[in-house]
Design an enzyme around this catalytic site. Structure first.
Site, PDB file in Angstrom:
ATOM      1  N   LEU A  10       0.869  -1.167   0.000  1.00 23.13           N
ATOM      2  CA  LEU A  10       0.000   0.000   0.000  1.00 23.13           C
ATOM      3  C   LEU A  10       0.910   1.223   0.000  1.00 23.13           C
ATOM      4  O   LEU A  10       1.843   1.291   0.804  1.00 23.13           O
ATOM      5  CB  LEU A  10      -0.907   0.022   1.233  1.00 23.13           C
ATOM      6  N   ASP A  11       0.643   2.177  -0.915  1.00 23.27           N
ATOM      7  CA  ASP A  11       1.507   3.350  -0.947  1.00 23.27           C
ATOM      8  C   ASP A  11       1.299   4.190   0.313  1.00 23.27           C
ATOM      9  O   ASP A  11       0.339   3.992   1.073  1.00 23.27           O
ATOM     10  CB  ASP A  11       1.270   4.169  -2.216  1.00 23.27           C
ATOM     11  N   ALA A  12       2.193   5.136   0.533  1.00 28.51           N
ATOM     12  CA  ALA A  12       2.168   5.915   1.774  1.00 28.51           C
ATOM     13  C   ALA A  12       0.863   6.684   1.948  1.00 28.51           C
ATOM     14  O   ALA A  12       0.426   6.927   3.076  1.00 28.51           O
ATOM     15  CB  ALA A  12       3.359   6.872   1.813  1.00 28.51           C
ATOM     16  N   ASP A  13       0.213   7.066   0.841  1.00 25.60           N
ATOM     17  CA  ASP A  13      -1.019   7.843   0.910  1.00 25.60           C
ATOM     18  C   ASP A  13      -2.270   6.966   0.993  1.00 25.60           C
ATOM     19  O   ASP A  13      -3.388   7.482   0.956  1.00 25.60           O
ATOM     20  CB  ASP A  13      -1.129   8.753  -0.321  1.00 25.60           C
TER      21      ASP A  13
END
Length: 324
Positions: A188-191
């Site tokens: 999952l990306d940071a955002d």
């Protein structure tokens, strides 16, 4: 569903004709019925007609080209799964939380337990919990106590790595006190926040994130609204991205407000930023994004930054979803 229309030119079965023949009750196609049959045609010997057997073409009939019985499958060659250096099967099942020792013995005696694909009914069988696989009622039971399966609610701003050279918060910061070497299932990306599975079971982790095994992931995205009616149809048909076409398994509008909408996207693809790229391609760039499900595992009310161990039933369902 509308009722089925009657056959043209024929009379209802099991009763008198509809007056299509002159001077008496009509049989099939308006022909007079045979004498003494009460409106039914005389059955030919050996055909079963007139004895309650279904007519050809009616529900339950068998076409002449079809076999009347399924071919017998070859009997599987029995394999001795007993490992004299292993642990008694009922003891391992009880330790895995299947039930009490007596309950596990009853499951074995009833033929509901398989070891390496072989049904085991003897209580003296010993197995290797690391090397051999065990299923109860078709669902795999993990007997290796060294295996760990965790659900983690990844907060915003945390990168999906076990360490980060740039000093950003990472998943590893939340599991640094555990001695097991854990893998995160996908990224999952940071955002993006939400459900991330952690395990030291490399085979399961690989299958869960590989699109060939079709394990669905569910996302809730807040996007600019309103959402046009054809957006779901376009996403299900497939969108051409720079790295190839992608289509979702499911799309639906969950909620809407002036200028915003909440949508659910389900897909089994694992490409980088795939949900964000898909929604942007149809004119709805993501404002916020949360992953709520990985296969049968739900995020539920797990708070951001918290970790919980998966139950035995959840692990079994994960194995089933991954085809193990």
């Amino acid at each position: 569903m509308s009722p089925q229309a009657p056959r043209s030119g024929g009379a209802p079965r099991g009763g008198k004709g509809g007056g299509s023949g002159k001077g008496g009750p009509a049989g099939r196609g308006g022909r007079p019925a045979a004498k003494g049959t009460g409106g039914a045609r005389k059955a030919a010997p050996g055909t079963g007609r007139g004895s309650g057997a279904p007519r050809r073409g009616s529900s339950g009939s068998t076409k002449p080209s079809q076999p009347t019985r399924l071919p017998q499958r070859p009997t599987p060659v029995p394999v001795d799964v007993h490992d004299p250096d292993g642990v008694r099967l009922q003891k391992l099942l009880a330790a895995a939380g299947v039930g009490s020792r007596r309950t596990c013995e009853n499951l074995i005696a009833a033929g509901r337990v398989e070891v390496d694909g072989q049904v085991v009914t003897e209580l003296g069988v010993r197995v290797d919990p690391v090397r051999q696989t065990v299923h109860v009622d078709g669902e795999r039971v993990q007997l290796d106590e060294s295996r760990l399966y965790l659900a983690f609610n990844k907060p915003l701003g945390v990168v999906s790595t076990m360490s980060d050279d740039l000093g950003r918060p990472s998943v590893g910061d939340y599991v640094m006190n555990r001695k097991e070497r854990l893998f995160h299932v996908g990224r999952l990306d940071a955002d993006t926040e939400g459900l991330l599975l952690l395990t030291n079971d490399g085979d399961l982790a690989h299958r869960l994130q590989h699109p060939a095994y079709g394990v669905p992931k569910t996302y809730l995205a807040q996007v600019p609204g309103p959402v046009a009616r054809d957006v779901g149809k376009r996403l299900r048909a497939g969108i051409d991205l720079e790295d190839g076409p992608v289509k979702v398994d499911s799309f639906k509008l969950v909620d809407s407000a002036p200028g915003k909408a909440l949508v659910e996207v389900i897909l089994h693809e694992g490409r980088k930023h795939v949900v964000r790229r898909l929604l942007e391609a149809v004119g709805h760039p993501v404002i916020t994004l949360v992953r709520t499900d990985v296969g049968p595992i739900h995020l539920g009310d797990l708070k951001p930054g918290r970790i919980r161990a998966l139950s035995r039933d959840e692990v079994g369902k994960l194995y089933s979803a991954a085809g193990l």
